[in-house]
Design a protein around this motif. Sequence first.
Motif, PDB file in Angstrom:
ATOM      1  N   GLN A   1       0.831  -1.201   0.000  1.00 27.01           N
ATOM      2  CA  GLN A   1       0.000   0.000   0.000  1.00 27.01           C
ATOM      3  C   GLN A   1       0.866   1.251   0.000  1.00 27.01           C
ATOM      4  O   GLN A   1       1.956   1.262   0.547  1.00 27.01           O
ATOM      5  CB  GLN A   1      -0.901   0.029   1.244  1.00 27.01           C
ATOM      6  CG  GLN A   1      -2.084  -0.916   1.180  1.00 27.01           C
ATOM      7  CD  GLN A   1      -3.157  -0.473   0.198  1.00 27.01           C
ATOM      8  OE1 GLN A   1      -3.236   0.702  -0.141  1.00 27.01           O
ATOM      9  NE2 GLN A   1      -3.950  -1.400  -0.290  1.00 27.01           N
ATOM     10  N   VAL A   2       0.329   2.274  -0.640  1.00 24.06           N
ATOM     11  CA  VAL A   2       0.986   3.575  -0.686  1.00 24.06           C
ATOM     12  C   VAL A   2       0.019   4.605  -0.118  1.00 24.06           C
ATOM     13  O   VAL A   2      -1.166   4.616  -0.460  1.00 24.06           O
ATOM     14  CB  VAL A   2       1.368   3.952  -2.129  1.00 24.06           C
ATOM     15  CG1 VAL A   2       1.898   5.376  -2.189  1.00 24.06           C
ATOM     16  CG2 VAL A   2       2.395   2.965  -2.685  1.00 24.06           C
ATOM     17  N   GLN A   3       0.528   5.435   0.764  1.00 21.15           N
ATOM     18  CA  GLN A   3      -0.284   6.521   1.320  1.00 21.15           C
ATOM     19  C   GLN A   3       0.201   7.842   0.729  1.00 21.15           C
ATOM     20  O   GLN A   3       1.411   8.098   0.662  1.00 21.15           O
ATOM     21  CB  GLN A   3      -0.167   6.571   2.844  1.00 21.15           C
ATOM     22  CG  GLN A   3      -0.805   5.397   3.560  1.00 21.15           C
ATOM     23  CD  GLN A   3       0.080   4.154   3.510  1.00 21.15           C
ATOM     24  OE1 GLN A   3       1.284   4.236   3.726  1.00 21.15           O
ATOM     25  NE2 GLN A   3      -0.522   3.009   3.229  1.00 21.15           N
ATOM     26  N   LEU A   4      -0.758   8.651   0.317  1.00 19.24           N
ATOM     27  CA  LEU A   4      -0.462   9.961  -0.259  1.00 19.24           C
ATOM     28  C   LEU A   4      -1.159  11.034   0.572  1.00 19.24           C
ATOM     29  O   LEU A   4      -2.364  10.912   0.827  1.00 19.24           O
ATOM     30  CB  LEU A   4      -0.948  10.028  -1.707  1.00 19.24           C
ATOM     31  CG  LEU A   4      -0.382   8.972  -2.666  1.00 19.24           C
ATOM     32  CD1 LEU A   4      -1.063   9.060  -4.021  1.00 19.24           C
ATOM     33  CD2 LEU A   4       1.119   9.131  -2.818  1.00 19.24           C
ATOM     34  N   VAL A   5      -0.421  12.044   0.956  1.00 18.95           N
ATOM     35  CA  VAL A   5      -0.974  13.127   1.759  1.00 18.95           C
ATOM     36  C   VAL A   5      -0.658  14.455   1.093  1.00 18.95           C
ATOM     37  O   VAL A   5       0.517  14.830   0.948  1.00 18.95           O
ATOM     38  CB  VAL A   5      -0.419  13.115   3.195  1.00 18.95           C
ATOM     39  CG1 VAL A   5      -1.006  14.278   3.986  1.00 18.95           C
ATOM     40  CG2 VAL A   5      -0.736  11.795   3.879  1.00 18.95           C
ATOM     41  N   GLU A   6      -1.720  15.159   0.690  1.00 17.05           N
ATOM     42  CA  GLU A   6      -1.560  16.462   0.058  1.00 17.05           C
ATOM     43  C   GLU A   6      -1.553  17.566   1.116  1.00 17.05           C
ATOM     44  O   GLU A   6      -2.173  17.432   2.175  1.00 17.05           O
ATOM     45  CB  GLU A   6      -2.693  16.742  -0.931  1.00 17.05           C
ATOM     46  CG  GLU A   6      -2.876  15.721  -2.021  1.00 17.05           C
ATOM     47  CD  GLU A   6      -3.912  14.665  -1.677  1.00 17.05           C
ATOM     48  OE1 GLU A   6      -4.490  14.060  -2.607  1.00 17.05           O
ATOM     49  OE2 GLU A   6      -4.165  14.436  -0.469  1.00 17.05           O
ATOM     50  N   SER A   7      -0.895  18.657   0.792  1.00 17.79           N
ATOM     51  CA  SER A   7      -0.902  19.831   1.657  1.00 17.79           C
ATOM     52  C   SER A   7      -0.663  21.066   0.807  1.00 17.79           C
ATOM     53  O   SER A   7      -0.222  20.973  -0.341  1.00 17.79           O
ATOM     54  CB  SER A   7       0.168  19.729   2.744  1.00 17.79           C
ATOM     55  OG  SER A   7       1.459  19.656   2.163  1.00 17.79           O
ATOM     56  N   GLY A   8      -0.966  22.232   1.409  1.00 17.98           N
ATOM     57  CA  GLY A   8      -0.691  23.497   0.737  1.00 17.98           C
ATOM     58  C   GLY A   8      -1.911  24.227   0.225  1.00 17.98           C
ATOM     59  O   GLY A   8      -1.803  25.385  -0.193  1.00 17.98           O
ATOM     60  N   GLY A   9      -3.049  23.594   0.232  1.00 15.12           N
ATOM     61  CA  GLY A   9      -4.249  24.263  -0.248  1.00 15.12           C
ATOM     62  C   GLY A   9      -4.751  25.308   0.739  1.00 15.12           C
ATOM     63  O   GLY A   9      -4.639  25.143   1.944  1.00 15.12           O
ATOM     64  N   ARG A  10      -5.277  26.392   0.220  1.00 12.25           N
ATOM     65  CA  ARG A  10      -5.822  27.464   1.048  1.00 12.25           C
ATOM     66  C   ARG A  10      -6.571  28.452   0.178  1.00 12.25           C
ATOM     67  O   ARG A  10      -6.690  28.265  -1.035  1.00 12.25           O
ATOM     68  CB  ARG A  10      -4.713  28.196   1.802  1.00 12.25           C
ATOM     69  CG  ARG A  10      -3.674  28.897   0.921  1.00 12.25           C
ATOM     70  CD  ARG A  10      -2.665  29.672   1.784  1.00 12.25           C
ATOM     71  NE  ARG A  10      -1.599  30.265   0.990  1.00 12.25           N
ATOM     72  CZ  ARG A  10      -1.679  31.460   0.422  1.00 12.25           C
ATOM     73  NH1 ARG A  10      -2.791  32.162   0.514  1.00 12.25           N
ATOM     74  NH2 ARG A  10      -0.646  31.944  -0.249  1.00 12.25           N
ATOM     75  N   LEU A  11      -7.084  29.505   0.791  1.00 15.88           N
ATOM     76  CA  LEU A  11      -7.747  30.586   0.088  1.00 15.88           C
ATOM     77  C   LEU A  11      -6.705  31.565  -0.447  1.00 15.88           C
ATOM     78  O   LEU A  11      -5.812  31.983   0.296  1.00 15.88           O
ATOM     79  CB  LEU A  11      -8.710  31.304   1.025  1.00 15.88           C
ATOM     80  CG  LEU A  11      -9.391  32.570   0.499  1.00 15.88           C
ATOM     81  CD1 LEU A  11     -10.321  32.234  -0.664  1.00 15.88           C
ATOM     82  CD2 LEU A  11     -10.163  33.260   1.627  1.00 15.88           C
ATOM     83  N   VAL A  12      -6.829  31.917  -1.715  1.00 16.61           N
ATOM     84  CA  VAL A  12      -5.885  32.851  -2.333  1.00 16.61           C
ATOM     85  C   VAL A  12      -6.651  33.751  -3.305  1.00 16.61           C
ATOM     86  O   VAL A  12      -7.688  33.341  -3.847  1.00 16.61           O
ATOM     87  CB  VAL A  12      -4.759  32.084  -3.059  1.00 16.61           C
ATOM     88  CG1 VAL A  12      -5.308  31.253  -4.206  1.00 16.61           C
ATOM     89  CG2 VAL A  12      -3.660  33.018  -3.540  1.00 16.61           C
ATOM     90  N   GLN A  13      -6.148  34.942  -3.514  1.00 20.86           N
ATOM     91  CA  GLN A  13      -6.794  35.856  -4.458  1.00 20.86           C
ATOM     92  C   GLN A  13      -6.417  35.518  -5.893  1.00 20.86           C
ATOM     93  O   GLN A  13      -5.329  34.973  -6.164  1.00 20.86           O
ATOM     94  CB  GLN A  13      -6.394  37.295  -4.148  1.00 20.86           C
ATOM     95  CG  GLN A  13      -7.041  37.857  -2.883  1.00 20.86           C
ATOM     96  CD  GLN A  13      -6.825  39.350  -2.742  1.00 20.86           C
ATOM     97  OE1 GLN A  13      -5.849  39.892  -3.243  1.00 20.86           O
ATOM     98  NE2 GLN A  13      -7.740  40.027  -2.055  1.00 20.86           N
ATOM     99  N   ALA A  14      -7.298  35.883  -6.803  1.00 22.69           N
ATOM    100  CA  ALA A  14      -7.019  35.677  -8.218  1.00 22.69           C
ATOM    101  C   ALA A  14      -5.709  36.364  -8.592  1.00 22.69           C
ATOM    102  O   ALA A  14      -5.431  37.469  -8.130  1.00 22.69           O
ATOM    103  CB  ALA A  14      -8.166  36.208  -9.065  1.00 22.69           C
ATOM    104  N   GLY A  15      -4.921  35.702  -9.411  1.00 25.15           N
ATOM    105  CA  GLY A  15      -3.613  36.217  -9.801  1.00 25.15           C
ATOM    106  C   GLY A  15      -2.488  35.758  -8.898  1.00 25.15           C
ATOM    107  O   GLY A  15      -1.316  35.942  -9.229  1.00 25.15           O
ATOM    108  N   GLY A  16      -2.834  35.162  -7.766  1.00 26.98           N
ATOM    109  CA  GLY A  16      -1.826  34.712  -6.820  1.00 26.98           C
ATOM    110  C   GLY A  16      -1.259  33.350  -7.167  1.00 26.98           C
ATOM    111  O   GLY A  16      -1.583  32.761  -8.206  1.00 26.98           O
ATOM    112  N   SER A  17      -0.411  32.857  -6.267  1.00 25.86           N
ATOM    113  CA  SER A  17       0.274  31.580  -6.471  1.00 25.86           C
ATOM    114  C   SER A  17       0.134  30.692  -5.248  1.00 25.86           C
ATOM    115  O   SER A  17      -0.013  31.178  -4.124  1.00 25.86           O
ATOM    116  CB  SER A  17       1.764  31.809  -6.754  1.00 25.86           C
ATOM    117  OG  SER A  17       1.965  32.539  -7.941  1.00 25.86           O
ATOM    118  N   LEU A  18       0.212  29.397  -5.482  1.00 25.17           N
ATOM    119  CA  LEU A  18       0.235  28.400  -4.423  1.00 25.17           C
ATOM    120  C   LEU A  18       1.136  27.264  -4.858  1.00 25.17           C
ATOM    121  O   LEU A  18       1.268  27.010  -6.056  1.00 25.17           O
ATOM    122  CB  LEU A  18      -1.158  27.820  -4.157  1.00 25.17           C
ATOM    123  CG  LEU A  18      -2.168  28.571  -3.301  1.00 25.17           C
ATOM    124  CD1 LEU A  18      -3.458  27.788  -3.237  1.00 25.17           C
ATOM    125  CD2 LEU A  18      -1.603  28.837  -1.914  1.00 25.17           C
TER     126      LEU A  18
END
Length: 124
Positions: A1-18
């Motif tokens: 089995q492989v476990q994948l954990v995402e992170s880094g998502g949040r609220l951002v304004q248009a034109g911004g970066s994540l």
Amino acid sequence: QVQLVESGGRLVQAGGSLRLSCAASGRTSSASSMGWFRQAPGKGREFVAAVSWNGGVTDYGGSVKGRFTISRDNAKNTVYLQMDSLKPEDTAVYYCAASQFAVSSQEIGSYIYWGQGTQVTVSS
């Protein structure tokens, strides 16, 4: 089995970066291609980007090409999605996935392991 954990998502304004990260653990294989998909409310899961097992080949969905960049660090078992020039239509839950193949693919059926997702919200 492989476990994948995402992170880094949040609220951002248009034109911004994540930058999203996907950390893999368990029986990971650097020989597997990795992908990012997204799903907006009321819509199906959409291909965003994929990277081959060694990072040498990348592929992007039409709506993100030129704005998003996928990369991987096999030493850290981590895949990244750099998202620039974000638009409100990029709002979705973003999922990381591991493929059963070494070459990258846009086909959702190629991916056998999935993370739980991270929410990205882009305000106008």
